[in-house]
Design a protein around this motif. Structure first.
Motif, PDB file in Angstrom:
ATOM      1  N   MET A   1      26.790 -20.622  15.378  1.00  0.00           N
ATOM      2  CA  MET A   1      25.700 -19.601  15.542  1.00  0.00           C
ATOM      3  C   MET A   1      25.045 -19.137  14.746  1.00  0.00           C
ATOM      4  O   MET A   1      23.678 -18.936  14.804  1.00  0.00           O
ATOM      5  CB  MET A   1      26.210 -18.768  16.892  1.00  0.00           C
ATOM      6  CG  MET A   1      26.869 -19.389  18.108  1.00  0.00           C
ATOM      7  SD  MET A   1      25.713 -20.681  18.998  1.00  0.00           S
ATOM      8  CE  MET A   1      24.674 -19.883  19.444  1.00  0.00           C
ATOM      9  N   SER A   2      25.508 -18.857  13.803  1.00  0.00           N
ATOM     10  CA  SER A   2      24.894 -17.946  12.652  1.00  0.00           C
ATOM     11  C   SER A   2      25.589 -18.382  11.292  1.00  0.00           C
ATOM     12  O   SER A   2      26.843 -18.270  11.154  1.00  0.00           O
ATOM     13  CB  SER A   2      25.005 -16.516  12.694  1.00  0.00           C
ATOM     14  OG  SER A   2      24.699 -15.757  11.455  1.00  0.00           O
ATOM     15  N   VAL A   3      25.101 -18.798  10.227  1.00  0.00           N
ATOM     16  CA  VAL A   3      25.362 -19.332   9.029  1.00  0.00           C
ATOM     17  C   VAL A   3      24.833 -18.362   7.820  1.00  0.00           C
ATOM     18  O   VAL A   3      23.590 -18.544   7.646  1.00  0.00           O
ATOM     19  CB  VAL A   3      25.437 -20.724   8.785  1.00  0.00           C
ATOM     20  CG1 VAL A   3      25.927 -21.073   7.380  1.00  0.00           C
ATOM     21  CG2 VAL A   3      26.006 -21.290  10.022  1.00  0.00           C
ATOM     22  N   GLN A   4      25.438 -17.806   7.065  1.00  0.00           N
ATOM     23  CA  GLN A   4      24.787 -17.066   5.836  1.00  0.00           C
ATOM     24  C   GLN A   4      25.669 -18.024   4.692  1.00  0.00           C
ATOM     25  O   GLN A   4      26.743 -18.126   4.640  1.00  0.00           O
ATOM     26  CB  GLN A   4      25.616 -15.693   5.650  1.00  0.00           C
ATOM     27  CG  GLN A   4      24.918 -14.789   6.529  1.00  0.00           C
ATOM     28  CD  GLN A   4      25.482 -13.351   6.548  1.00  0.00           C
ATOM     29  OE1 GLN A   4      26.659 -13.001   6.194  1.00  0.00           O
ATOM     30  NE2 GLN A   4      24.736 -12.294   6.959  1.00  0.00           N
ATOM     31  N   ARG A   5      24.553 -18.417   3.698  1.00  0.00           N
ATOM     32  CA  ARG A   5      25.094 -19.334   2.694  1.00  0.00           C
ATOM     33  C   ARG A   5      25.015 -18.657   1.366  1.00  0.00           C
ATOM     34  O   ARG A   5      24.298 -17.731   1.133  1.00  0.00           O
ATOM     35  CB  ARG A   5      24.272 -20.648   2.634  1.00  0.00           C
ATOM     36  CG  ARG A   5      24.274 -21.501   3.956  1.00  0.00           C
ATOM     37  CD  ARG A   5      23.224 -22.446   4.086  1.00  0.00           C
ATOM     38  NE  ARG A   5      23.398 -23.193   5.413  1.00  0.00           N
ATOM     39  CZ  ARG A   5      22.928 -22.861   6.449  1.00  0.00           C
ATOM     40  NH1 ARG A   5      22.356 -21.645   6.540  1.00  0.00           N
ATOM     41  NH2 ARG A   5      22.991 -23.685   7.524  1.00  0.00           N
ATOM     42  N   VAL A   6      26.183 -18.777   0.480  1.00  0.00           N
ATOM     43  CA  VAL A   6      26.119 -18.256  -0.977  1.00  0.00           C
ATOM     44  C   VAL A   6      26.472 -19.342  -1.743  1.00  0.00           C
ATOM     45  O   VAL A   6      27.561 -20.063  -1.707  1.00  0.00           O
ATOM     46  CB  VAL A   6      27.255 -17.269  -0.963  1.00  0.00           C
ATOM     47  CG1 VAL A   6      27.097 -16.600  -2.331  1.00  0.00           C
ATOM     48  CG2 VAL A   6      26.797 -16.044  -0.035  1.00  0.00           C
ATOM     49  N   THR A   7      25.698 -19.790  -2.764  1.00  0.00           N
ATOM     50  CA  THR A   7      26.017 -20.546  -3.648  1.00  0.00           C
ATOM     51  C   THR A   7      26.548 -19.830  -4.829  1.00  0.00           C
ATOM     52  O   THR A   7      25.991 -18.789  -5.527  1.00  0.00           O
ATOM     53  CB  THR A   7      24.911 -21.393  -4.203  1.00  0.00           C
ATOM     54  OG1 THR A   7      24.357 -22.093  -3.108  1.00  0.00           O
ATOM     55  CG2 THR A   7      25.258 -22.487  -5.390  1.00  0.00           C
ATOM     56  N   LEU A   8      27.820 -20.128  -5.304  1.00  0.00           N
ATOM     57  CA  LEU A   8      28.472 -19.333  -6.368  1.00  0.00           C
ATOM     58  C   LEU A   8      28.017 -19.990  -7.648  1.00  0.00           C
ATOM     59  O   LEU A   8      27.446 -21.218  -7.940  1.00  0.00           O
ATOM     60  CB  LEU A   8      30.031 -19.729  -6.252  1.00  0.00           C
ATOM     61  CG  LEU A   8      30.539 -19.020  -4.964  1.00  0.00           C
ATOM     62  CD1 LEU A   8      32.146 -19.367  -4.807  1.00  0.00           C
ATOM     63  CD2 LEU A   8      30.161 -17.665  -4.943  1.00  0.00           C
ATOM     64  N   PRO A   9      28.107 -19.099  -8.902  1.00  0.00           N
ATOM     65  CA  PRO A   9      27.550 -19.406 -10.083  1.00  0.00           C
ATOM     66  C   PRO A   9      28.075 -20.724 -10.335  1.00  0.00           C
ATOM     67  O   PRO A   9      29.411 -20.995 -10.237  1.00  0.00           O
ATOM     68  CB  PRO A   9      28.364 -18.450 -10.921  1.00  0.00           C
ATOM     69  CG  PRO A   9      28.363 -17.224 -10.230  1.00  0.00           C
ATOM     70  CD  PRO A   9      28.902 -17.589  -8.822  1.00  0.00           C
ATOM     71  N   GLY A  10      27.448 -21.664 -11.089  1.00  0.00           N
ATOM     72  CA  GLY A  10      27.648 -22.993 -11.559  1.00  0.00           C
ATOM     73  C   GLY A  10      27.325 -23.848 -10.695  1.00  0.00           C
ATOM     74  O   GLY A  10      26.971 -25.281 -10.915  1.00  0.00           O
TER      75      GLY A  10
END
Length: 152
Positions: free
Chosen positions: A79-88
């Motif tokens: 229902m809800s997605v928070q996305r985080v791209t990590l370094p690299g």
């Protein structure tokens, strides 16, 4: 071409891998489910709500095999997605609020689950390395579909 190979080719982004994960859950498709997982017995880890840690693809497969043994899928939807791209850029984290509908003797019941997914970019495409889920309260989901900004 086997179905699992076709599914593996389609996972060019973490979002596509996540979509395959939820489709596998909804359809009770063990082979599709296992195609999304990282093939690494040391790194792959799965924690379902209320259960212990499953390490390695064999243990994860056995758990989903048991989960799907009734011959049906699970009505679970992100229902809800928070996305985080990590370094690299080769690792992506998703914080997900899941809506799960279960059928009980009293009728359908909604359950909210909080999940964290860690995706790793591999030569074969993006794979799920960690799925960690725990019970939610329902407060995590708002009409706008956004998760709250604080944890406590």
């Amino acid at each position: 071409m086997p179905k699992t190979h076709l599914q593996a080719v389609l996972m060019a982004t973490p979002d596509e891998t996540e979509a395959q994960f939820y489709e596998a859950l909804q359809h009770g498709d063990l082979e599709r489910m296992m195609a999304v997982w990282l093939d690494d017995d040391e790194a792959a880890c799965c924690i379902h709500p209320g259960s212990g840690r499953l390490s390695g693809k064999r243990a994860i497969r056995a758990a989903y095999e048991q989960l799907f043994s009734q011959g049906q899928g699970i009505d679970v939807r992100p229902m809800s997605v928070q996305r985080v791209t990590l370094p690299g850029g080769g690792t992506v984290l998703h914080h997900v609020v899941e809506r799960v509908q279960v059928n009980t003797a009293e009728g359908p019941r909604l359950i909210w689950v909080l999940a964290t997914h860690l995706y790793l970019k591999t030569p074969e495409g993006w794979r799920l390395m960690v799925h960690h889920a725990s019970p939610g309260s329902g407060r995590e989901h708002h009409e706008g579909g956004e998760a709250p900004s604080t944890l406590h």
